[in-house]
Design an enzyme around this catalytic site. Structure first.
Site, short mmCIF file in Angstrom:
data_model
loop_
_atom_site.label_atom_id
_atom_site.label_comp_id
_atom_site.label_asym_id
_atom_site.label_seq_id
_atom_site.Cartn_x
_atom_site.Cartn_y
_atom_site.Cartn_z
N TYR A 162 -4.81 -9.73 -3.75
CA TYR A 162 -5.20 -10.45 -2.40
C TYR A 162 -6.60 -10.30 -2.43
O TYR A 162 -7.29 -11.18 -1.52
CB TYR A 162 -4.53 -9.90 -1.24
CG TYR A 162 -5.12 -8.41 -0.86
CD1 TYR A 162 -6.02 -8.64 0.35
CD2 TYR A 162 -4.77 -7.38 -1.50
CE1 TYR A 162 -6.45 -7.44 1.04
CE2 TYR A 162 -5.46 -6.38 -0.80
CZ TYR A 162 -6.15 -6.25 0.34
OH TYR A 162 -6.67 -5.01 0.78
N ASP A 173 -1.35 -19.21 8.83
CA ASP A 173 -0.76 -18.11 9.25
C ASP A 173 -1.86 -17.07 9.98
O ASP A 173 -2.88 -16.84 9.15
CB ASP A 173 0.08 -17.19 8.20
CG ASP A 173 0.91 -16.28 8.66
OD1 ASP A 173 1.13 -16.23 9.83
OD2 ASP A 173 1.18 -15.15 7.97
N THR A 208 2.49 -11.20 12.16
CA THR A 208 3.81 -10.34 12.45
C THR A 208 3.46 -9.70 13.66
O THR A 208 2.34 -9.44 14.34
CB THR A 208 3.46 -9.00 11.40
OG1 THR A 208 3.45 -9.52 10.01
CG2 THR A 208 4.72 -8.38 11.43
N LYS A 226 3.25 -14.76 -0.82
CA LYS A 226 3.64 -15.36 0.25
C LYS A 226 4.16 -16.60 0.08
O LYS A 226 5.04 -17.06 1.02
CB LYS A 226 2.12 -15.47 1.35
CG LYS A 226 1.72 -14.09 1.72
CD LYS A 226 2.65 -13.51 2.76
CE LYS A 226 1.67 -12.35 3.27
NZ LYS A 226 2.45 -11.85 4.75
N GLN A 237 1.47 -9.07 -3.46
CA GLN A 237 0.32 -9.22 -2.53
C GLN A 237 -0.95 -8.10 -2.60
O GLN A 237 -1.88 -8.62 -2.65
CB GLN A 237 0.90 -9.11 -1.16
CG GLN A 237 -0.10 -9.33 0.25
CD GLN A 237 0.49 -9.17 1.45
OE1 GLN A 237 1.60 -8.81 1.65
NE2 GLN A 237 -0.26 -9.40 2.70
N HIS A 292 -0.20 -4.59 14.80
CA HIS A 292 0.34 -4.77 13.19
C HIS A 292 -0.83 -4.78 12.25
O HIS A 292 -1.00 -3.96 11.37
CB HIS A 292 0.63 -6.29 12.91
CG HIS A 292 0.98 -6.62 11.56
ND1 HIS A 292 1.73 -6.01 10.82
CD2 HIS A 292 0.29 -7.43 10.75
CE1 HIS A 292 1.96 -6.68 9.61
NE2 HIS A 292 0.76 -7.42 9.49
N GLU A 324 8.40 -10.80 7.53
CA GLU A 324 7.42 -10.62 8.78
C GLU A 324 7.91 -11.11 9.98
O GLU A 324 8.28 -12.40 9.95
CB GLU A 324 6.05 -11.15 8.15
CG GLU A 324 5.13 -10.10 7.35
CD GLU A 324 3.86 -10.53 7.02
OE1 GLU A 324 3.48 -11.77 7.32
OE2 GLU A 324 3.13 -9.56 6.69
N ARG A 328 -6.58 0.85 4.24
CA ARG A 328 -7.84 1.07 4.45
C ARG A 328 -8.25 2.43 4.90
O ARG A 328 -8.20 3.68 4.35
CB ARG A 328 -8.66 -0.11 5.07
CG ARG A 328 -8.59 -1.16 4.36
CD ARG A 328 -9.44 -2.34 4.84
NE ARG A 328 -8.82 -2.70 6.17
CZ ARG A 328 -7.87 -3.93 6.42
NH1 ARG A 328 -7.40 -4.27 5.11
NH2 ARG A 328 -7.36 -4.05 7.57
MN MN Z 1 2.42 -13.14 8.08
#
Ligand code: MN
Length: 414
Positions: free
Chosen positions: A249, A131, A355, A258, A245, A138, A204, A147
Site C-alpha cells: 500500500y 471507497d 469500515t 482490495k 494490502q 475504525h 469490511e 502507526r
Molecule cells: Mn474499505
C-alpha cells in the site's frame, strides 16, 4: 417523504425488512424471463415491466425498454424526480386503501412474483467505485495498530473525507462466491517477499450509496445539493487481503489487496425510504472548511451486524454489531468533497463509506480490529476460532430495511 407506518393490501409481517414504506429497487430474473427491474414488498417482488404493461405506470414518462433493462442505470438516467415519482406511484398502488390493482386478481400473477422464486442480479452497472474511510473509530483502531497509538489519525483525517478509487468491475451481488486471492506478501519484515494465497482474508462492514448522473465535468456539487444526486444505499462488504494490502500500500494506497472483490446486498434502499431514520451526526472538531459544512440531521440510525457461518453449519457467530450512525463524515460531505475539484459522477457510481466501527469492542467492523491483528481470536459455536476468514466460511451482513449480503469464500486457485 414516506409515512413509516404505511400499510398494504399485501400481507407484510411486522418487523419485515421490506414494508410498503421501504420499496427498494433491484434487478431480478425468473425461470421464464431475463433480468429486469423490480421492487421488493414483503415476500414479493413487484415486476415493474408488468405494471407498465398493465398501464398502471402511465404518465411517468417510462418506456418499456427502461423497465425491461438488465440494470437500473437507464431508469436512473432519468433522474431523481422520475425514480421518486415511480416509487410513490407503486406505493400508492399497493396501499391498503387502493383498489386499482388489488381488485384485478388477473394481474397479480404477472405483477407479483414470490421472492423465493427469483434470482437477484447486480442492480446497477457500476461505472466508478470510490471507497471512503469515514469512521473515526475504525481509522483510530487501524492507526493504533499500524502507526502510532498517540497519533492514530493522520493530519488530514479530520479536515476531509479521505478515500481512494477502487475497482468497479469486481463488485458482485450477494450470493456470488469470492475466491481467496493469491498475491505477494512479506510475512517477515527481515525476509524477502513470498507468493501464495492470502492468509489474512478479511471483511469490511460498510454501506455504499449509488449516484444519479452528476453535473458536467468541471462543476461541483454542494452539500446542500448532494441528496438530489443520491439514489439509495446498499450493504457493502469490502473484501480485504490484509497481508497483500500491508506490503503493497505504500506509497499509492490499496490495490490488489482490495480489487479481487466487493459484495453488495441486492436491494437499493432509496434515500427517501430512510428519511425517518435520520439522526444528528457527531460534532465535528476542528471546524470543517465551508464547502464541507452541512446543517441538519446528516446521519442514519441503521443497526448493522456481521455473522460468520462456518462451512456446513446452520448458524454461526455474530462477530460485530455496529450502526451506520457511527460515521464521522456524512454522505453529503463525501459527495461534495468528491466533486469539489470538478470530478463528475455518472448514474450507477458507487461510493462506499469505509469500515463502520463503533466505539466499543463488539462494534468493530473488520476482523483486523475484532481480533486486534490476530491477537484476540473469536470463538465459533463449533469450537473452532477465527482471527480472519477461512475457506468455506460465509460472511453475512444484515440490516433492517436492507436484508443481507451473504458471501462464501472459496479456496485459492493456486
Ligand atoms: Mn474499505
Amino acid at each position: 417523504m414516506t409515512d413509516a407506518n404505511l400499510t398494504s393490501w399485501i400481507d407484510v409481517p411486522a418487523g419485515h425488512d421490506f414494508p410498503l414504506a421501504n420499496l427498494p429497487f433491484g434487478v431480478f430474473s425468473t425461470a421464464d424471463r431475463d433480468a429486469r427491474p423490480g421492487m421488493r414488498l414483503g415476500d414479493h417482488v413487484i415486476d415493474l415491466s408488468a405494471l407498465h404493461a398493465a398501464d398502471l405506470l402511465d404518465g411517468l414518462g417510462l418506456s418499456v425498454d427502461v423497465l425491461s433493462a438488465p440494470v437500473l442505470n437507464p431508469l436512473m438516467k432519468l433522474g431523481k424526480p422520475t425514480t421518486v415519482a415511480l416509487r410513490e406511484r407503486v406505493q400508492a398502488l399497493f396501499a391498503s386503501d387502493s383498489a386499482e390493482l388489488r381488485d384485478r386478481p388477473d394481474l397479480h400473477v404477472s405483477c407479483l412474483v414470490p421472492a423465493p422464486s427469483v434470482t437477484m442480479h447486480m442492480p446497477v452497472e457500476v461505472g466508478d467505485y470510490t471507497d471512503f474511510y469515514s469512521s473515526e473509530d475504525h481509522a483510530r483502531n487501524v492507526g493504533k495498530m499500524f502507526r502510532d497509538p498517540e497519533n492514530a489519525l493522520l493530519p488530514n483525517w479530520k479536515h476531509m473525507p479521505v478515500g481512494y478509487h477502487g475497482r468497479a468491475s469486481s463488485i458482485v451481488v450477494s450470493g456470488t462466491p469470492i475466491r481467496r486471492p493469491m498475491g505477494q506478501t512479506r510475512p517477515n519484515d527481515d525476509q524477502p517477499p513470498v507468493f501464495g494465497p492470502s492468509r489474512l482474508l478479511d471483511f469490511e462492514l460498510e454501506m455504499a450509496f449509488v449516484t444519479f448522473d452528476g453535473k458536467p465535468l468541471g462543476e461541483r456539487i454542494t452539500t446542500a445539493e448532494a441528496e438530489d444526486y443520491i439514489f439509495g444505499l446498499v450493504l457493502f462488504n469490502d473484501w480485504s487481503a490484509r497481508d497483500i494490502q500491508k506490503w503493497e500500500y505504500v506509497p499509492l494506497g490499496p490495490f490488489l489487496g482490495k480489487n479481487f472483490g466487493s459484495s453488495i446486498s441486492p436491494w437499493i434502499v432509496t434515500l427517501e425510504a430512510l428519511d425517518h431514520l435520520r439522526v444528528a451526526g457527531p460534532q465535528q472538531d476542528p471546524k470543517v472548511l465551508d464547502y464541507l459544512k452541512y446543517e441538519g440531521n446528516s446521519h442514519y440510525d441503521v443497526p448493522l451486524e456481521v455473522e460468520i457461518v462456518p462451512e456446513g453449519a446452520a448458524s454461526g457467530q455474530i462477530v460485530c454489531r455496529s450502526n451506520f450512525r457511527h460515521m464521522y463524515w456524512n454522505m453529503r460531505q463525501q459527495l461534495a468533497h468528491h466533486t469539489v475539484n470538478g470530478c463528475n459522477l455518472r448514474a450507477g457510481d458507487m461510493m462506499a463509506s469505509g469500515t463502520i466501527s463503533g466505539p466499543e469492542k463488539g462494534s468493530f467492523g473488520s476482523m483486523l480490529e475484532i481480533s486486534w491483528r490476530g491477537t484476540t481470536p473469536v470463538a465459533m459455536p463449533d469450537g473452532s476460532e477465527r482471527k480472519f476468514i477461512q475457506d468455506g466460511d460465509s460472511v453475512v451482513m444484515r440490516a433492517p430495511y436492507f436484508g443481507a449480503v451473504t458471501t462464501t469464500v472459496l479456496s485459492a486457485k493456486k
